[in-house]
Scaffold this active site. Structure first.
Site, PDB file in Angstrom:
ATOM      1  N   PRO A   1       0.793  -1.228   0.000  1.00  0.00           N
ATOM      2  CA  PRO A   1       0.000   0.000   0.000  1.00  0.00           C
ATOM      3  C   PRO A   1       0.825   1.278   0.000  1.00  0.00           C
ATOM      4  O   PRO A   1       1.855   1.371   0.673  1.00  0.00           O
ATOM      5  CB  PRO A   1      -0.830  -0.106   1.293  1.00  0.00           C
ATOM      6  CG  PRO A   1      -0.151  -1.129   2.112  1.00  0.00           C
ATOM      7  CD  PRO A   1       0.506  -2.071   1.163  1.00  0.00           C
ATOM      8  N   ASN A   2       0.334   2.232  -0.766  1.00  0.00           N
ATOM      9  CA  ASN A   2       0.873   3.593  -0.887  1.00  0.00           C
ATOM     10  C   ASN A   2       2.176   3.676  -1.671  1.00  0.00           C
ATOM     11  O   ASN A   2       2.665   4.776  -1.948  1.00  0.00           O
ATOM     12  CB  ASN A   2       1.041   4.244   0.506  1.00  0.00           C
ATOM     13  CG  ASN A   2      -0.273   4.298   1.250  1.00  0.00           C
ATOM     14  OD1 ASN A   2      -1.256   4.840   0.739  1.00  0.00           O
ATOM     15  ND2 ASN A   2      -0.334   3.705   2.434  1.00  0.00           N
TER      16      ASN A   2
ATOM     17  N   ARG B   1       4.853  10.907  -2.797  1.00  0.00           N
ATOM     18  CA  ARG B   1       4.570  10.757  -1.390  1.00  0.00           C
ATOM     19  C   ARG B   1       5.801  11.054  -0.518  1.00  0.00           C
ATOM     20  O   ARG B   1       6.892  10.517  -0.797  1.00  0.00           O
ATOM     21  CB  ARG B   1       4.167   9.286  -1.221  1.00  0.00           C
ATOM     22  CG  ARG B   1       4.178   8.762   0.152  1.00  0.00           C
ATOM     23  CD  ARG B   1       4.134   7.229   0.144  1.00  0.00           C
ATOM     24  NE  ARG B   1       3.841   6.787   1.493  1.00  0.00           N
ATOM     25  CZ  ARG B   1       4.152   5.590   1.963  1.00  0.00           C
ATOM     26  NH1 ARG B   1       4.731   4.695   1.188  1.00  0.00           N
ATOM     27  NH2 ARG B   1       3.875   5.280   3.196  1.00  0.00           N
TER      28      ARG B   1
ATOM     29  N   TYR C   1      10.992   9.036   1.206  1.00  0.00           N
ATOM     30  CA  TYR C   1      11.024   7.998   0.168  1.00  0.00           C
ATOM     31  C   TYR C   1      11.692   8.427  -1.138  1.00  0.00           C
ATOM     32  O   TYR C   1      11.794   7.630  -2.068  1.00  0.00           O
ATOM     33  CB  TYR C   1       9.600   7.500  -0.108  1.00  0.00           C
ATOM     34  CG  TYR C   1       8.938   6.912   1.125  1.00  0.00           C
ATOM     35  CD1 TYR C   1       9.434   5.745   1.709  1.00  0.00           C
ATOM     36  CD2 TYR C   1       7.845   7.525   1.726  1.00  0.00           C
ATOM     37  CE1 TYR C   1       8.856   5.205   2.843  1.00  0.00           C
ATOM     38  CE2 TYR C   1       7.253   6.994   2.867  1.00  0.00           C
ATOM     39  CZ  TYR C   1       7.758   5.842   3.420  1.00  0.00           C
ATOM     40  OH  TYR C   1       7.194   5.303   4.545  1.00  0.00           O
TER      41      TYR C   1
ATOM     42  N   ASN D   1       8.050  -5.435  -0.538  1.00  0.00           N
ATOM     43  CA  ASN D   1       7.897  -4.282   0.354  1.00  0.00           C
ATOM     44  C   ASN D   1       6.408  -4.181   0.632  1.00  0.00           C
ATOM     45  O   ASN D   1       5.639  -3.667  -0.190  1.00  0.00           O
ATOM     46  CB  ASN D   1       8.418  -2.998  -0.295  1.00  0.00           C
ATOM     47  CG  ASN D   1       8.355  -1.810   0.662  1.00  0.00           C
ATOM     48  OD1 ASN D   1       7.711  -1.885   1.706  1.00  0.00           O
ATOM     49  ND2 ASN D   1       9.010  -0.723   0.312  1.00  0.00           N
TER      50      ASN D   1
ATOM     51  N   ALA E   1       3.002  -0.633   5.126  1.00  0.00           N
ATOM     52  CA  ALA E   1       2.518  -0.684   6.507  1.00  0.00           C
ATOM     53  C   ALA E   1       1.996  -2.066   6.904  1.00  0.00           C
ATOM     54  O   ALA E   1       1.956  -2.398   8.103  1.00  0.00           O
ATOM     55  CB  ALA E   1       1.433   0.373   6.721  1.00  0.00           C
TER      56      ALA E   1
ATOM     57  N   GLU F   1      12.456  -9.253   2.364  1.00  0.00           N
ATOM     58  CA  GLU F   1      11.696  -8.072   2.797  1.00  0.00           C
ATOM     59  C   GLU F   1      12.540  -6.818   2.556  1.00  0.00           C
ATOM     60  O   GLU F   1      13.714  -6.788   2.921  1.00  0.00           O
ATOM     61  CB  GLU F   1      11.362  -8.217   4.287  1.00  0.00           C
ATOM     62  CG  GLU F   1      10.613  -7.025   4.862  1.00  0.00           C
ATOM     63  CD  GLU F   1      10.288  -7.211   6.350  1.00  0.00           C
ATOM     64  OE1 GLU F   1      10.065  -8.364   6.803  1.00  0.00           O
ATOM     65  OE2 GLU F   1      10.272  -6.200   7.074  1.00  0.00           O
TER      66      GLU F   1
ATOM     67  N   HIS G   1      12.596  -2.427   2.765  1.00  0.00           N
ATOM     68  CA  HIS G   1      12.022  -1.116   3.096  1.00  0.00           C
ATOM     69  C   HIS G   1      12.948  -0.043   2.555  1.00  0.00           C
ATOM     70  O   HIS G   1      14.171  -0.135   2.725  1.00  0.00           O
ATOM     71  CB  HIS G   1      11.850  -0.947   4.608  1.00  0.00           C
ATOM     72  CG  HIS G   1      10.954  -1.993   5.159  1.00  0.00           C
ATOM     73  ND1 HIS G   1       9.594  -1.982   4.958  1.00  0.00           N
ATOM     74  CD2 HIS G   1      11.231  -3.119   5.844  1.00  0.00           C
ATOM     75  CE1 HIS G   1       9.076  -3.052   5.505  1.00  0.00           C
ATOM     76  NE2 HIS G   1      10.038  -3.768   6.054  1.00  0.00           N
TER      77      HIS G   1
ATOM     78  N   ARG H   1      12.759   5.348  12.675  1.00  0.00           N
ATOM     79  CA  ARG H   1      11.453   6.007  12.624  1.00  0.00           C
ATOM     80  C   ARG H   1      10.604   5.619  13.848  1.00  0.00           C
ATOM     81  O   ARG H   1      11.138   5.172  14.850  1.00  0.00           O
ATOM     82  CB  ARG H   1      10.773   5.643  11.292  1.00  0.00           C
ATOM     83  CG  ARG H   1      11.605   6.092  10.078  1.00  0.00           C
ATOM     84  CD  ARG H   1      10.932   5.760   8.773  1.00  0.00           C
ATOM     85  NE  ARG H   1       9.670   6.486   8.621  1.00  0.00           N
ATOM     86  CZ  ARG H   1       8.776   6.213   7.674  1.00  0.00           C
ATOM     87  NH1 ARG H   1       9.021   5.258   6.789  1.00  0.00           N
ATOM     88  NH2 ARG H   1       7.659   6.908   7.612  1.00  0.00           N
TER      89      ARG H   1
END
Ligand code: DQA
Length: 140
Positions: free
Chosen positions: A10-11, A18, A23, A72, A75, A96, A98, A105
């Site tokens: 998502p996103n 964004r 990012y 990825n 969330a 995985e 990111h 964060r």
């Protein structure tokens, strides 16, 4: 020829638009096209969805047939036992990724439900993390 898919959650369709401070300002398709060109010996495909079930369906669809999944999950990484179970269910190794350093964060980004079922985790290297994940899957 190795078959590898990048799955973004998502996103991540909004990369380049964004939260650029976190990012970056590159859109994913530009990055992906260049990555695919520099790995001409790899059959590299791409899937993005904002929906948890669609990500699970894609993992099931490819997860017994191809050589690697670069995931990825956005969330969902921090919330989805269902995606963790999907990763455990298939035989294809999953890395995985990111883009941001999630450990620098908010604390709710420090836990991944997925990591223990993955071959490894790469985070904090920007979009280059996808290339690093690809290298790790190509290194037997
Ligand atoms: C992310 C980190 C997640 O915490 C966040 O929800 C994302 C992107 C990353 O690539 O840095 O959507 O997975």
């Amino acid at each position: 020829m190795s078959k590898i898919i990048i799955i973004n959650g998502p996103n991540l369709n909004l990369l380049g638009v964004r939260e650029k401070g976190i990012y970056g300002d590159q859109d994913f398709m530009t990055f992906f096209t260049a990555l695919r060109e520099s790995y001409a010996g790899v059959e590299l495909s791409y899937f993005q969805s904002n929906h948890e079930g669609a990500i699970i369906d894609k993992i099931h669809e490819v997860g017994f047939a191809i050589d690697g999944i670069i995931l990825n999950a956005g969330a969902y990484t921090h919330t989805s036992l269902a995606i963790a179970d999907a990763i455990a269910a298939v035989t294809t190794p999953v890395v995985e990724v990111h883009i941001s350093n999630v450990y620098a964060r908010e604390s709710y980004r420090h836990h991944s439900y997925l990591a223990k079922n993955c071959k490894g985790v790469i985070c904090g290297f920007g979009l280059d993390g996808y290339r690093l994940a690809l290298e790790s899957l190509l290194t037997k």
